[in-house]
Design a protein around this motif. Structure first.
Motif, short mmCIF file in Angstrom:
data_model
loop_
_atom_site.label_atom_id
_atom_site.label_comp_id
_atom_site.label_asym_id
_atom_site.label_seq_id
_atom_site.Cartn_x
_atom_site.Cartn_y
_atom_site.Cartn_z
N THR A 73 0.85 -1.19 0.00
CA THR A 73 0.00 0.00 0.00
C THR A 73 0.89 1.24 0.00
OG1 THR A 73 -0.13 -0.09 2.41
CG2 THR A 73 -1.95 -1.07 1.17
N ALA A 74 0.39 2.29 -0.60
CA ALA A 74 1.16 3.54 -0.67
C ALA A 74 0.20 4.71 -0.75
CB ALA A 74 2.08 3.53 -1.89
N ARG A 75 0.59 5.81 -0.14
CA ARG A 75 -0.26 7.01 -0.22
C ARG A 75 0.31 7.96 -1.27
NH1 ARG A 75 -1.68 9.33 5.28
NH2 ARG A 75 0.57 9.54 5.49
N ALA A 76 -0.55 8.36 -2.18
CA ALA A 76 -0.12 9.29 -3.24
C ALA A 76 -0.78 10.64 -3.00
CB ALA A 76 -0.53 8.74 -4.60
N THR A 77 0.03 11.68 -2.93
CA THR A 77 -0.49 13.04 -2.78
C THR A 77 -0.10 13.83 -4.03
OG1 THR A 77 -0.28 12.90 -0.39
CG2 THR A 77 -0.47 15.12 -1.34
N VAL A 78 -1.11 14.30 -4.74
CA VAL A 78 -0.87 14.97 -6.03
C VAL A 78 -1.12 16.46 -5.91
CG1 VAL A 78 -1.37 14.84 -8.51
CG2 VAL A 78 -2.06 12.97 -7.00
N LYS A 79 -0.23 17.23 -6.49
CA LYS A 79 -0.49 18.67 -6.61
C LYS A 79 0.13 19.17 -7.91
CE LYS A 79 3.28 19.93 -3.52
NZ LYS A 79 3.69 20.69 -2.37
N GLU A 80 -0.27 20.35 -8.30
CA GLU A 80 0.23 20.90 -9.56
C GLU A 80 1.60 21.53 -9.33
OE1 GLU A 80 -2.15 24.05 -11.39
OE2 GLU A 80 -2.03 22.88 -13.24
N LYS A 81 2.59 21.09 -10.09
CA LYS A 81 3.93 21.68 -9.96
C LYS A 81 3.99 22.95 -10.80
CE LYS A 81 8.82 20.33 -10.35
NZ LYS A 81 9.23 20.55 -8.96
N ARG A 82 3.56 22.82 -12.02
CA ARG A 82 3.42 23.97 -12.94
C ARG A 82 2.38 23.58 -13.97
NH1 ARG A 82 8.37 21.64 -14.43
NH2 ARG A 82 9.52 22.98 -13.02
N LYS A 83 1.95 24.52 -14.79
CA LYS A 83 0.93 24.23 -15.80
C LYS A 83 1.40 23.07 -16.68
CE LYS A 83 -3.12 25.44 -17.06
NZ LYS A 83 -4.18 25.18 -16.10
N GLY A 84 0.59 22.04 -16.78
CA GLY A 84 0.96 20.90 -17.62
C GLY A 84 1.84 19.87 -16.93
N GLU A 85 2.07 20.06 -15.64
CA GLU A 85 2.89 19.08 -14.92
C GLU A 85 2.41 18.92 -13.48
OE1 GLU A 85 7.50 17.89 -15.09
OE2 GLU A 85 7.15 19.87 -14.23
N LEU A 86 2.19 17.65 -13.11
CA LEU A 86 1.76 17.35 -11.75
C LEU A 86 2.90 16.66 -11.01
CD1 LEU A 86 -1.75 15.81 -12.60
CD2 LEU A 86 -1.24 18.17 -11.97
N GLU A 87 2.90 16.83 -9.70
CA GLU A 87 3.91 16.14 -8.88
C GLU A 87 3.18 15.21 -7.93
OE1 GLU A 87 6.21 18.60 -6.21
OE2 GLU A 87 7.87 17.17 -6.32
#
Length: 304
Positions: free
Chosen positions: A53-67
């Motif tokens: 199991t793993a927790r993924a936290t997504v946010k926008e790094k810049r337009k067109g790219e997510l981290e």
DNA sequence: GCGTCCAGGTCTACC
DNA sequence: GGTAGACCTGGACGC
């Protein structure tokens, strides 16, 4: 408890508005999803095919790219990280080509705001099974009740990751729970046998809901298949089709009917047929255009 | 705190 | 094919 952390970058379409997608989707408030308003980030615990199991936290790094920040107990191999990346991309529908929708809407100035603010995408679950269970939980239920049922499914049948963070229960765990448990502990009411039967059929191989994702059937035929699931009626089948990226039907529920009446019917009575006729010009995108139209006030910044 | 009413889709029995 | 009633939960409201 310490976690091993990895950072993964994920390409997104230029027109993708990450935070609007999260805030505008009803699914992002249902566990295992959780979002942090301040950090503008969406998290969920994933269960990988390896069982980790793993927790993924997504946010926008810049337009067109997510981290994606991936937290795990033991650290993940490259294949595990790729699996997380694919799951996040699926949840955010990054593969959905909406260019023909935008082309279509350019002919309707009243929908110019859709392209302007980057609306049109929403959150779904990484598996069809999870989306079907959650859709059954939305039937004949207020938003609060749906959130409660899903939250109890998650905490009582999910696999713990850390603290109060769990995975969404697998069909196996849900099938082992039995309808009685789901009714008493999850408080899903009369929906309990429907959820239990769905899980059992999936585990037994009697029903392959994941195959709906790449089905070659036309939407009307696929809808007939979906309607065979107990507890799934007209609204629920349409909603599941929308989650599969097929917008041929409207998924009319009482809130949407009321909202349409307020926005286009002067508050008076409007038949379902009249609503269908209103959106008929939008062809295979009509279900999505309907959702966007009804949600406009919540999506478009008030300063406009 | 208790009882009542209501909202929310689907299923089943019946016509 | 159409319709009525039952199915559950939780929130609102009155007492």
């Amino acid at each position: 408890m310490g976690f091993t952390e990895h950072s993964v970058l994920l390409e997104a379409p230029e027109d993708f508005n990450f935070w609007l997608t999260i805030r505008g989707s009803g699914w992002s408030v249902l566990k295992p999803f959780s979002f942090n308003e301040e950090r503008q980030a969406l998290s969920r615990v994933h269960r990988l095919s390896s069982g980790e199991t793993a927790r993924a936290t997504v946010k926008e790094k810049r337009k067109g790219e997510l981290e994606i920040l991936v937290e795990s107990h033991e650290g993940l191999e490259k294949s595990g990280l790729e699996e997380i990346e694919q799951a996040v991309a699926a949840c955010l529908r990054l593969d959905e080509d909406q260019s023909s929708l935008l082309d279509l809407l350019r002919g309707y100035p009243e929908f110019g705001w859709v392209e302007e603010i980057g609306a049109g995408r929403s959150v779904r679950s990484p598996t069809v099974f999870e989306d079907v269970v959650k859709t059954i939980c939305t039937t004949n239920a207020s938003c609060g009740l749906t959130k409660g049922i899903v939250s109890r499914l998650y905490s009582k049948l999910g696999e713990v990751f850390a603290g109060d963070a769990y995975t969404f229960p697998t069909p196996e765990r849900m099938a082992s729970a039995k309808a009685e448990f789901i009714k008493k502990e999850i408080k899903a009411g009369y929906r309990s046998p429907y959820i239990a039967e769905l899980a059992r059929k999936v585990v037994d191989g009697e029903l392959d809901v994941e195959a709906w994702n790449n089905s070659s059937l036309v939407s009307s035929s696929l809808k007939r298949e979906i309607l065979k699931v107990k507890g799934v009626g007209e609204y629920a089948a349409d909603n599941i089709l929308k989650l599969l990226g097929r917008y041929d039907f409207l998924a009319l529920d009482s809130w949407m009917r009321r909202r349409f009446s307020e926005t286009h019917g002067g508050g008076g009575e409007v038949s379902d047929e009249e609503i269908r006729e209103f959106y008929a010009p939008f062809g295979r995108w009509k279900g999505l255009v309907f959702s966007l139209d009804m949600a406009k006030d919540y999506l478009v910044p008030r300063s406009r």
